[in-house]
Design a protein around this motif. Structure first.
Motif: not given
Lengths: 172, 198
Positions: B8-12, B64-77
């Motif tokens: 997920e980190h690599e994907l982000v 670029r605004q996604f800081e990675g403090t939450s999971r990608l799925s949570t951010w998408l939701h």
């Protein structure tokens, strides 16, 4: 009404139902206080049973996946919009339905236009002629834009067209 | 080491770099779940298709605004639910400003059409129609909990609200839903009255 923590009253019931809902989700453990309340309150006992039933009734909705052709179509549209900019509308099947709906609304407006034109020719008084001309202009715009009468922004325009069509209907 | 987390980190990172193939991979992994959320919050398959497009375009723009403090799925939701709530609010305002009382009957939103809930034979359809009659803030928490299986903490993070609010909204949502099931006519009446309570 008894207002102790574990006796049924609006406030205690509301709090207990929040807890029962959370218990059903496995987010909270039950307590003696909740058990006592449920024992005395038939409505909260019923709510506890409903929570379990509701949860299982959602099972079929969890299985929904977009059909493969829809998933592929949506991705194609995303790629197209990335290539051509966000100004390109989503244009899903929904949009096509809306276009068909607009076309049908336009046809309906054209028919109304024809009746109004006929009425205009027959109009004897200046007042009726003026009203008919204004209604004709509005309907012509609706027909030209393939729009729906409901989308007219100005209320007087809608009332004018409605009143005119109603009168036309009566005299036909 | 968590291989999923690493992947997920690599994907982000690839999303942040503007890699369209990374967006495709994100869509492949999460698209169905985002579609489900949009489908049930909006109450329409066609609107959900449009919404999914918008959500993934926003994801690409805002990576670029996604800081990675939450999971990608949570951010998408979060993006999906916010998009749906904004869409529903815009629709509500648009209808309120464009239609007078006489036209509401013709053009009221799907969620308030007085359909015969008791006559619906398919329980799935019936549940969908009842779900559509809940206030949006109740519908959102119920969809994230019952359909997406999110924990209260995840729902709180997705909707940016306290866990206590998640708990109370879920209880209210279930009370309403249970009442609608018991008294189908109340469902139509309450949604027509525009009941919106926390």
């Amino acid at each position: 009404m008894n207002v102790t923590n574990d006796s049924p009253n609006d406030e205690a019931c509301a709090r207990t139902r929040e807890q029962l809902s959370a218990i059903a989700d496995g987010e909270l453990s039950t307590s003696a206080e909740i058990a006592r309340h449920v024992e005395r309150c038939a409505e909260c006992a019923e709510f506890a049973a409903q929570c379990a039933v509701l949860s299982s009734s959602f099972a079929p909705l969890r299985e929904l996946d977009p059909p493969p052709h829809v998933a592929a179509h949506v991705w194609t549209r995303i790629e197209e919009r990335l290539a051509h900019g966000r100004t390109v509308p989503p244009r899903t099947r929904h949009a096509w339905r809306a276009r068909i709906g607009s076309a049908l609304a336009g046809m309906a407006a054209s028919i109304a236009l024809a009746f109004t034109a006929e009425r205009l020719c027959d109009a004897r008084s200046n007042a009726v002629r003026g009203e008919a001309e204004r209604a004709l202009n509005v309907l012509a715009r609706v027909a030209r834009d393939g729009d729906d009468l409901r989308s007219l922004d100005a209320r007087p325009e809608r009332q004018l067209v409605r009143a005119h069509l109603a009168r036309t209907e009566k005299t036909r | 080491m968590d291989p999923d987390r690493d992947s997920e980190h690599e994907l982000v990172e690839r999303l942040r770099a503007g890699d369209v193939r990374a967006l495709e991979e994100t869509y492949r992994r999460h698209g169905a779940r985002i579609y489900r959320v949009c489908r049930y919050v909006l109450g329409s398959a066609a609107d959900a298709e449009d919404a999914v497009q918008e959500v993934f375009l926003k994801v690409f723009e805002r990576a670029r605004q996604f800081e990675g403090t939450s999971r990608l799925s949570t951010w998408l939701h979060r993006i999906a639910v916010n998009h749906c709530l904004n869409f529903l609010e815009r629709e509500r305002v648009r209808r309120a400003t464009r239609l007078d009382d006489g036209e509401n009957e013709l053009a009221c939103p799907r969620s308030t059409l007085p359909i015969d809930v008791a006559g619906a034979t398919e329980s799935k359809q019936r549940l969908e129609s009842l779900l559509a009659r809940l206030p949006t803030e109740h519908r959102s928490v119920l969809v994230l909990r019952e359909i997406e299986g999110q924990s209260y903490r995840d729902i709180a993070e997705t909707l940016s609200i306290p866990v206590g609010t998640v708990m109370s909204r879920l209880a209210r949502a279930r009370e309403k839903l249970a009442r609608f099931i018991g008294r189908p006519r109340a469902a139509a009446q309450e949604s027509v009255n525009g009941e919106h309570k926390p």
